[in-house]
Design an enzyme around this catalytic site. Structure first.
Site, short mmCIF file in Angstrom:
data_model
loop_
_atom_site.label_atom_id
_atom_site.label_comp_id
_atom_site.label_asym_id
_atom_site.label_seq_id
_atom_site.Cartn_x
_atom_site.Cartn_y
_atom_site.Cartn_z
N ASP A 34 1.04 -3.03 8.77
CA ASP A 34 -0.22 -2.35 9.04
C ASP A 34 -1.29 -3.38 9.40
O ASP A 34 -1.46 -4.37 8.70
CB ASP A 34 -0.62 -1.58 7.77
CG ASP A 34 -1.72 -0.58 8.04
OD1 ASP A 34 -1.46 0.61 7.89
OD2 ASP A 34 -2.84 -1.00 8.37
N ASP A 128 -2.16 1.71 14.36
CA ASP A 128 -2.13 0.39 13.74
C ASP A 128 -1.10 0.27 12.63
O ASP A 128 -1.22 -0.57 11.75
CB ASP A 128 -3.52 0.05 13.18
CG ASP A 128 -3.91 0.95 12.03
OD1 ASP A 128 -3.33 2.04 11.90
OD2 ASP A 128 -4.80 0.57 11.26
N GLU A 129 -0.07 1.11 12.68
CA GLU A 129 0.87 1.15 11.57
C GLU A 129 2.30 1.37 12.08
O GLU A 129 2.53 2.25 12.89
CB GLU A 129 0.46 2.33 10.67
CG GLU A 129 1.12 2.34 9.35
CD GLU A 129 0.72 3.58 8.54
OE1 GLU A 129 -0.20 4.31 8.95
OE2 GLU A 129 1.38 3.81 7.51
MG LIG Z 1 -4.60 -0.40 9.18
#
Ligand SMILES: [Mg+2]
Length: 405
Positions: A34, A128-129
């Site tokens: 992440d 974002d993961e």
């Molecule tokens: Mg994040």
């Protein structure tokens, strides 16, 4: 259970015991990675002066909410989803930026391709993961070394800090990432899942939201070890089928597969008319209704789009199209307005038209964060209501007034 009987605290992030090279021999190994305060990190790459400053990303209107904030702002009590006004009251020295959603998309794509170059099975869970399957990689490099080299490479090549968790499944790895943050990593060896989770609060389990968490706290089940001690039937009686999943997750059991990420290129729709028409307002109405249908499809798949293309086929079969990049959105209103603006530029021949088409591309999955862009509170609520009604009564049940006809 008294305080004295609490299980030992999990080791510090970045701490690994024993010989890690064989930590996942013969078992699944799942990586969760992440990016740390992703939007904030991108803003700081775009403007170096923002480094070290408390930063709030959000809209400027009366009802704007915080879409992301830096650790400095968090330490003053600011959190995502909070009204910007309240955030600025808590942290008056914070710098407020509107956010550059196109750049976030760009950076997200860069990181995605870096991970895909390194690992064969990657799931993109949001902008974002990521999850990736590292099973079987113990034999060569060691899963942890591989993951940690990937993390350094991401920082080296994009400038973005990230954190990662490694374990036998998605749930435990995600929790491990949370414990590692910021800019660190955490490995939970095969067999250590329950012990690692035991001292943590139940809200750390990814499926447990704030409402459920406070419900569990009231029942005296605020810590994961307390969940581990009750029989499964007890949780089933309280929460039905979800009770089983909760009971399993509290023990670090999770069999969810990694869903490989395939870039869905675009979604589109078109309408051929019974009779050719040269009436611009009629054509715009049709485009609006196409935009609305596609907007619904985007939202139901948890996607946003960054590019919109319209296509016209004239009565003499000449086909023309025009496309435009737009800030990432799944808003009917934005899609309808952009489609109409493009139409006005494209429809130059004043000849009758037999078909209009609309295509949305540069699709991206969103986490909760991107939904908070702009000043969307009212429009979001309206979208949700419309989508629910459409799911119950079918797509034609309700439409924006501009899309009727
Ligand atoms: Mg994040």
């Amino acid at each position: 259970m008294s305080l004295l009987n609490l299980p030992p605290l999990p080791p510090e992030p970045g701490f690994f015991f024993g010989d890690e090279s064989r930590a996942f021999e013969g078992t699944r190994c799942v990586l969760h990675l992440d990016l740390d305060t992703f939007f904030v990190s991108v803003e700081r790459l775009l403007d170096g002066r923002l480094r070290g400053q408390p930063l709030i990303i959000g809209g400027g209107g009366d009802r704007a909410v915080v879409s992301s904030c830096s650790y400095e702002a968090r330490s003053m009590g600011v959190s995502s989803g909070m009204p910007v006004r309240m955030a600025l009251r808590l942290c008056p020295e914070a710098v407020l930026v509107r956010g550059h959603s196109e750049q976030y998309g760009e950076y997200s794509r860069m990181v995605t391709s870096l991970i895909q170059e390194t690992l064969p099975v990657v799931e993109k869970a949001s902008v974002d993961e990521f999850y990736a399957d590292l099973s079987g990689m113990d034999k060569y490099l060691g899963c942890l070394r591989l993951a940690s080299e990937l993390r350094s490479r991401i920082t080296r090549e994009t400038g973005l800090p990230s954190s990662l968790g490694l374990s036998v499944n998605k749930t435990v790895s995600k929790v491990a990432t949370g414990q590692a943050k910021p800019d660190n990593q955490y490995c939970v060896r095969n067999g250590d899942e329950a012990r690692f989770l035991a001292p943590l609060p139940v809200r750390k389990i990814p499926m447990v939201g704030p409402v459920w968490s406070s419900q569990l706290e009231e029942l005296g089940l605020g810590r994961i070890h307390q969940l581990q001690e009750v029989p499964c039937e007890y949780l089933v009686r309280l929460f039905g089928k979800n009770g089983v999943t909760l009971w399993e997750k509290a023990r670090g059991v999770d069999h969810q597969p990694i869903l490989p990420y395939r870039e869905q290129k675009s979604i589109s729709a078109e309408r051929t008319f019974d009779q050719d028409t040269a009436d611009p307002s009629f054509l715009k109405t049709k485009l609006r209704s196409l935009a609305e249908g596609l907007g619904h499809e985007l939202r139901s798949q948890g996607l946003v789009c960054g590019c919109l293309t319209i296509r016209l086929r004239y009565a003499d079969f000449e086909t023309v199209s025009r496309q435009q990049k737009i800030p990432y959105t799944a808003s009917d209103r934005v899609l309808m307005d952009s489609a109409c603006t493009l139409f006005e530029r494209l429809y130059t021949r004043r000849m009758r038209v037999r078909l209009v088409g609309l295509r949305l591309s540069e699709l991206s999955r969103v986490g909760a964060q991107l939904d908070l862009f702009g000043d969307p509170t009212e429009e979001d609520a309206l979208h949700k209501t419309l989508d629910r009604l459409k799911e119950r009564f079918g797509n034609k049940a309700l439409r924006w007034a501009g899309g009727l006809g």
